[in-house]
Enzyme design. Structure first.
Site, PDB file in Angstrom:
ATOM      1  N   HIS A  56       0.832  -1.210   0.000  1.00 54.64           N
ATOM      2  CA  HIS A  56       0.000   0.000   0.000  1.00 54.64           C
ATOM      3  C   HIS A  56       0.866   1.260   0.000  1.00 54.64           C
ATOM      4  O   HIS A  56       1.930   1.308   0.614  1.00 54.64           O
ATOM      5  CB  HIS A  56      -0.942   0.010   1.207  1.00 54.64           C
ATOM      6  CG  HIS A  56      -2.075  -0.962   1.052  1.00 54.64           C
ATOM      7  ND1 HIS A  56      -2.772  -1.465   2.117  1.00 54.64           N
ATOM      8  CD2 HIS A  56      -2.623  -1.523  -0.058  1.00 54.64           C
ATOM      9  CE1 HIS A  56      -3.706  -2.307   1.674  1.00 54.64           C
ATOM     10  NE2 HIS A  56      -3.631  -2.356   0.360  1.00 54.64           N
ATOM     11  N   HIS A  59       2.743   2.957   2.747  1.00 52.01           N
ATOM     12  CA  HIS A  59       3.886   2.211   3.301  1.00 52.01           C
ATOM     13  C   HIS A  59       5.105   2.218   2.374  1.00 52.01           C
ATOM     14  O   HIS A  59       6.220   1.975   2.812  1.00 52.01           O
ATOM     15  CB  HIS A  59       3.478   0.769   3.624  1.00 52.01           C
ATOM     16  CG  HIS A  59       2.375   0.707   4.633  1.00 52.01           C
ATOM     17  ND1 HIS A  59       2.570   0.331   5.932  1.00 52.01           N
ATOM     18  CD2 HIS A  59       1.065   1.060   4.542  1.00 52.01           C
ATOM     19  CE1 HIS A  59       1.424   0.435   6.597  1.00 52.01           C
ATOM     20  NE2 HIS A  59       0.501   0.876   5.770  1.00 52.01           N
ATOM     21  N   HIS A 167       0.028   2.208  12.277  1.00 55.53           N
ATOM     22  CA  HIS A 167      -0.948   3.300  12.392  1.00 55.53           C
ATOM     23  C   HIS A 167      -1.318   3.581  13.851  1.00 55.53           C
ATOM     24  O   HIS A 167      -1.361   2.665  14.678  1.00 55.53           O
ATOM     25  CB  HIS A 167      -2.239   2.962  11.644  1.00 55.53           C
ATOM     26  CG  HIS A 167      -2.118   2.995  10.157  1.00 55.53           C
ATOM     27  ND1 HIS A 167      -2.308   4.143   9.416  1.00 55.53           N
ATOM     28  CD2 HIS A 167      -1.796   2.021   9.277  1.00 55.53           C
ATOM     29  CE1 HIS A 167      -2.134   3.867   8.128  1.00 55.53           C
ATOM     30  NE2 HIS A 167      -1.819   2.583   8.011  1.00 55.53           N
TER      31      HIS A 167
HETATM   32 FE    FE Z   1      -1.485   1.495   6.102  1.00 57.88          FE
HETATM   33 ZN    ZN Z   2      -2.209  -1.160   4.306  1.00 61.11          ZN
END
Ligand code: FE
Ligand code: ZN
Length: 256
Positions: A56, A59, A167
């Protein structure tokens, strides 16, 4: 092992692992290059390695910029097949960073994405968006049995293992956890503790695997209390299947 969080975007953390005797560092999941560059320039560091948990953009968004600038080595999941990867990782691989000072074992943890990996070593776990404090990632690519098996692998690590997830979702996760298990005192206590940290603008991370086993509903799918909430939500008589329990509470969280 000195590990420092850098804030990125709204709620991401980029973890920086420091060498104990040189100015070399490793970073995990640099979704944005800027906070990393600022930190490195400010402290006169040298970026030796980048570790990637999954594909993603929050990242990997900063990887190519950092690689061009510092000629660092990039380790990424094999399944994600990233052009910037110098070494593609699969389950059981060992990653050696900071001139061999630290080694991490690669654990495949499909669920949030299918290629997702985690790095484990030195009583520390870098688990990206698989396991969060008091929660877990959204199930974008996996299925409930696959995701639950991944979480179970992490749950089996030693209790003292520090959980460095990607996160700051803790307060929202705890709110949901309390709705699943209103009687769970560990959750209530952690709400207070995490709230006081956020009030001071401090990260609520890392937690430990031992703590997660007490307050994370997604690691507690074998518990009666969690199964009862799941069964009620599914409007059926009480079931005791952890996979079905996981599937149900993951869906409840999506709509929470
Ligand atoms: Fe993430
Ligand atoms: Zn992710």
């Amino acid at each position: 092992m000195k590990v420092i969080p850098l804030e990125a975007f709204n709620d991401n953390y980029i973890w920086v692992i420091h060498s104990s005797d040189t100015n070399a560092v490793t970073v995990v999941d640099p979704g944005d290059a800027n906070p990393v560059i600022d930190y490195i320039e400010q402290h006169n560091l040298s970026l030796e390695t980048i570790l990637i948990t999954h594909h993603h953009n929050d990242h990997i968004g900063g990887v190519q910029t950092l690689k061009n600038r510092y000629q660092c080595q990039v380790f990424a999941p094999k399944r994600d097949n990233q052009p910037f990867s110098d070494q593609d990782l699969v389950e059981g691989d060992t990653v050696s960073v900071l001139s061999g000072e630290y080694q991490f074992e690669v654990i495949e943890v499909p669920g949030h994405t299918l290629g997702h990996i985690a790095f484990y070593g030195h009583d520390s776990l870098f688990c990206g968006d698989t396991l969060f404090k008091a929660g877990c990632g959204r199930m974008f690519e996996g299925t409930p049995p696959v995701f639950l098996e991944s979480l179970q692998k992490l749950a089996g690590l030693p209790h003292k293992t520090k959980v460095y997830c990607a996160h700051e979702y803790t307060l929202a996760n705890l709110k949901f956890a309390l709705s699943v298990e209103p009687e769970n005192d560990a959750i209530k206590k952690e709400v207070e503790h995490s709230q006081s940290l956020r009030d001071k603008d401090k990260p609520t991370l890392p937690s430990t695997i031992g703590q997660e086993l007490e307050f994370n509903p997604f690691l507690r799918c074998h518990q009666d209390s969690v199964q009862q909430t799941a069964s009620k939500a599914a409007k059926t008589k009480t079931f005791s299947d952890p996979v079905r329990t996981f599937a149900t509470i993951r869906q409840l969280k999506d709509n929470f």
